[in-house]
Design a protein around this motif. Structure first.
Motif, PDB file in Angstrom:
ATOM      1  N   LEU A  88      -9.926   7.526  -1.574  1.00 26.32           N
ATOM      2  CA  LEU A  88      -8.907   6.538  -1.251  1.00 26.32           C
ATOM      3  C   LEU A  88      -8.506   5.762  -2.507  1.00 26.32           C
ATOM      4  O   LEU A  88      -9.229   5.772  -3.520  1.00 26.32           O
ATOM      5  CB  LEU A  88      -9.431   5.570  -0.190  1.00 26.32           C
ATOM      6  CG  LEU A  88      -9.783   6.177   1.170  1.00 26.32           C
ATOM      7  CD1 LEU A  88     -10.532   5.149   2.027  1.00 26.32           C
ATOM      8  CD2 LEU A  88      -8.531   6.666   1.883  1.00 26.32           C
ATOM      9  N   GLU A  89      -7.396   5.059  -2.409  1.00 31.39           N
ATOM     10  CA  GLU A  89      -6.899   4.282  -3.550  1.00 31.39           C
ATOM     11  C   GLU A  89      -7.907   3.241  -4.027  1.00 31.39           C
ATOM     12  O   GLU A  89      -7.984   2.946  -5.230  1.00 31.39           O
ATOM     13  CB  GLU A  89      -5.589   3.583  -3.176  1.00 31.39           C
ATOM     14  CG  GLU A  89      -4.381   4.491  -3.145  1.00 31.39           C
ATOM     15  CD  GLU A  89      -4.222   5.304  -1.870  1.00 31.39           C
ATOM     16  OE1 GLU A  89      -3.236   6.048  -1.749  1.00 31.39           O
ATOM     17  OE2 GLU A  89      -5.100   5.214  -0.979  1.00 31.39           O
ATOM     18  N   ALA A  90      -8.696   2.688  -3.104  1.00 29.12           N
ATOM     19  CA  ALA A  90      -9.630   1.616  -3.456  1.00 29.12           C
ATOM     20  C   ALA A  90     -10.984   2.119  -3.939  1.00 29.12           C
ATOM     21  O   ALA A  90     -11.801   1.328  -4.413  1.00 29.12           O
ATOM     22  CB  ALA A  90      -9.831   0.691  -2.252  1.00 29.12           C
TER      23      ALA A  90
ATOM     24  N   ASP B  62      -2.854   9.585   2.672  1.00 27.54           N
ATOM     25  CA  ASP B  62      -2.357   9.013   3.932  1.00 27.54           C
ATOM     26  C   ASP B  62      -1.483   7.784   3.698  1.00 27.54           C
ATOM     27  O   ASP B  62      -0.492   7.574   4.405  1.00 27.54           O
ATOM     28  CB  ASP B  62      -3.526   8.635   4.849  1.00 27.54           C
ATOM     29  CG  ASP B  62      -4.231   9.845   5.439  1.00 27.54           C
ATOM     30  OD1 ASP B  62      -3.716  10.971   5.280  1.00 27.54           O
ATOM     31  OD2 ASP B  62      -5.311   9.671   6.055  1.00 27.54           O
ATOM     32  N   LYS B  63      -1.861   6.968   2.724  1.00 26.74           N
ATOM     33  CA  LYS B  63      -1.088   5.752   2.449  1.00 26.74           C
ATOM     34  C   LYS B  63       0.344   6.104   2.049  1.00 26.74           C
ATOM     35  O   LYS B  63       1.310   5.482   2.529  1.00 26.74           O
ATOM     36  CB  LYS B  63      -1.772   4.942   1.344  1.00 26.74           C
ATOM     37  CG  LYS B  63      -1.025   3.681   0.939  1.00 26.74           C
ATOM     38  CD  LYS B  63      -1.752   2.952  -0.196  1.00 26.74           C
ATOM     39  CE  LYS B  63      -0.963   1.736  -0.667  1.00 26.74           C
ATOM     40  NZ  LYS B  63      -1.632   1.042  -1.803  1.00 26.74           N
TER      41      LYS B  63
ATOM     42  N   MET C 210       6.123   6.581   3.395  1.00 24.64           N
ATOM     43  CA  MET C 210       7.341   7.374   3.353  1.00 24.64           C
ATOM     44  C   MET C 210       8.012   7.467   4.724  1.00 24.64           C
ATOM     45  O   MET C 210       9.236   7.623   4.827  1.00 24.64           O
ATOM     46  CB  MET C 210       7.053   8.767   2.799  1.00 24.64           C
ATOM     47  CG  MET C 210       6.870   8.813   1.285  1.00 24.64           C
ATOM     48  SD  MET C 210       8.321   8.215   0.373  1.00 24.64           S
ATOM     49  CE  MET C 210       7.753   6.601  -0.142  1.00 24.64           C
ATOM     50  N   LYS C 211       7.227   7.366   5.777  1.00 23.08           N
ATOM     51  CA  LYS C 211       7.807   7.381   7.124  1.00 23.08           C
ATOM     52  C   LYS C 211       8.743   6.200   7.331  1.00 23.08           C
ATOM     53  O   LYS C 211       9.694   6.281   8.109  1.00 23.08           O
ATOM     54  CB  LYS C 211       6.693   7.366   8.171  1.00 23.08           C
ATOM     55  CG  LYS C 211       5.950   8.690   8.290  1.00 23.08           C
ATOM     56  CD  LYS C 211       4.883   8.630   9.377  1.00 23.08           C
ATOM     57  CE  LYS C 211       4.141   9.960   9.485  1.00 23.08           C
ATOM     58  NZ  LYS C 211       3.071   9.909  10.529  1.00 23.08           N
ATOM     59  N   ASP C 212       8.490   5.094   6.608  1.00 26.43           N
ATOM     60  CA  ASP C 212       9.381   3.930   6.686  1.00 26.43           C
ATOM     61  C   ASP C 212      10.777   4.267   6.163  1.00 26.43           C
ATOM     62  O   ASP C 212      11.751   3.613   6.524  1.00 26.43           O
ATOM     63  CB  ASP C 212       8.814   2.759   5.880  1.00 26.43           C
ATOM     64  CG  ASP C 212       7.490   2.245   6.434  1.00 26.43           C
ATOM     65  OD1 ASP C 212       7.233   2.443   7.634  1.00 26.43           O
ATOM     66  OD2 ASP C 212       6.721   1.640   5.654  1.00 26.43           O
ATOM     67  N   PHE C 213      10.851   5.285   5.303  1.00 22.64           N
ATOM     68  CA  PHE C 213      12.134   5.710   4.736  1.00 22.64           C
ATOM     69  C   PHE C 213      12.674   6.961   5.440  1.00 22.64           C
ATOM     70  O   PHE C 213      13.685   7.525   5.025  1.00 22.64           O
ATOM     71  CB  PHE C 213      11.983   6.007   3.244  1.00 22.64           C
ATOM     72  CG  PHE C 213      11.533   4.839   2.418  1.00 22.64           C
ATOM     73  CD1 PHE C 213      12.436   3.867   2.003  1.00 22.64           C
ATOM     74  CD2 PHE C 213      10.194   4.705   2.055  1.00 22.64           C
ATOM     75  CE1 PHE C 213      12.016   2.788   1.232  1.00 22.64           C
ATOM     76  CE2 PHE C 213       9.768   3.623   1.291  1.00 22.64           C
ATOM     77  CZ  PHE C 213      10.676   2.663   0.879  1.00 22.64           C
TER      78      PHE C 213
END
Length: 303
Positions: free
Chosen positions: A133-135, A270-271, A276-279
């Protein structure tokens, strides 16, 4: 030198993109996409570590968004970095931070095209298992290149204007020397390990969306899933070069011919897919994306 031709009276609603490392491979693709979108885009080759020159360029172009594609990756590969550590620090650490800082002081959004080659498979993250994950803290320092990249990323997260995109083994719809496919197709032998990959055709438009929206923080910038070298070359053989043949060797055998270690890992994207689904954009899985990439290459007559 570049000029925006507005005499300092730029409409604050107008986006102006300035691509750093303007003569580079990824930079060229970004410029082409932005031009197709009728966006205002400039490129520069000013050295990132030269603070006075960076500030002068920012004041001249007056960008709203900087896309940082510059940096030292080593030629012909990252082994070069092992013998040129001062130059690597000057570019990848001092330069990257300097450009980000100058953008921060001028209230300019800065997107950094970074690397996901800061991880290695371990017990918690085995091949085919959970992706990083990113973190998650970096756990790979087997090459000086990766070691500097993980350190500078940690520092860049301090900046509220900075978007960090972690690319891995990027691939373009041609046989450019920097493309991952071009590299492994020329090796005598390849290891067969699943890895996250970045198909530029699919993901670079996503970078522009994120930058334009003012997103900040870190994104694992890869297509979902992982694909092995053999799977990539099998698709390459199927669509592009039917007579292509290759052979494998182990990581242990590979290490004997390399000066620096290589990162092998899967990143959890996943993030990125969720954002991207928001766009209204679907991020295709890596196998589908590769298949379509090679079909486009075939259609162009690339062999």
């Amino acid at each position: 030198m570049a000029s925006d031709g507005t005499n300092g009276k730029k409409d604050v609603s107008e986006k102006v993109f300035l691509i750093w490392g303007g003569e580079g491979w990824v930079a060229g693709h970004l410029k082409e996409i932005l031009q197709e979108q009728k966006e205002k885009v400039f490129t520069t080759t000013v050295r990132m570590e030269n603070r006075e020159a960076v500030i002068k360029e920012l004041e001249r172009v007056k960008p709203t968004h900087v896309l940082n594609c510059a940096g030292c990756t080593g030629r012909p590969n990252v082994d070069w970095c092992e013998d040129n550590k001062e130059q690597v620090i000057r570019s990848n650490v001092i330069g990257t931070l300097n450009l980000t800082d100058c953008c921060f002081l001028k209230d300019i959004h800065c997107t950094v095209f970074a690397t996901g080659c800061i991880y290695a498979y371990d017990k918690k993250h085995p091949p085919g298992g959970e992706g990083y994950l990113e973190a998650d803290p970096a756990n790979f320092g087997g090459s000086y290149y990766s070691a500097t990249k993980s350190k500078v990323e940690e520092l860049m997260t301090t900046y509220s204007n900075c978007l960090i995109l972690r690319l891995r083994m990027p691939v373009s719809d041609d046989l450019h020397p920097r493309s991952f496919v071009t590299k492994i197709s020329k090796y005598d032998k390849v290891v067969d390990i699943p890895n996250s990959n970045t198909i530029l055709h699919d993901l670079l438009p996503c970078a522009i969306l994120l930058a334009s929206a003012g997103d900040t923080g870190i994104y694992n910038f890869t297509n979902p899933g992982a694909i092995s070298h053999n799977e990539v070359l099998t698709l390459f053989k199927k669509h592009v070069r039917p007579n292509f043949e290759w052979s494998n060797f182990t990581e242990e055998e590979q290490s004997k011919i390399l000066k620096a270690g290589r990162s092998n890992c899967e990143l959890n994207s996943d993030k990125l897919a969720k954002r991207m689904k928001d766009f209204g954009v679907e991020v295709k899985d890596v196998h589908t994306s590769y298949d379509e990439c090679f079909q486009r290459m075939k259609a162009k007559g690339i062999k």
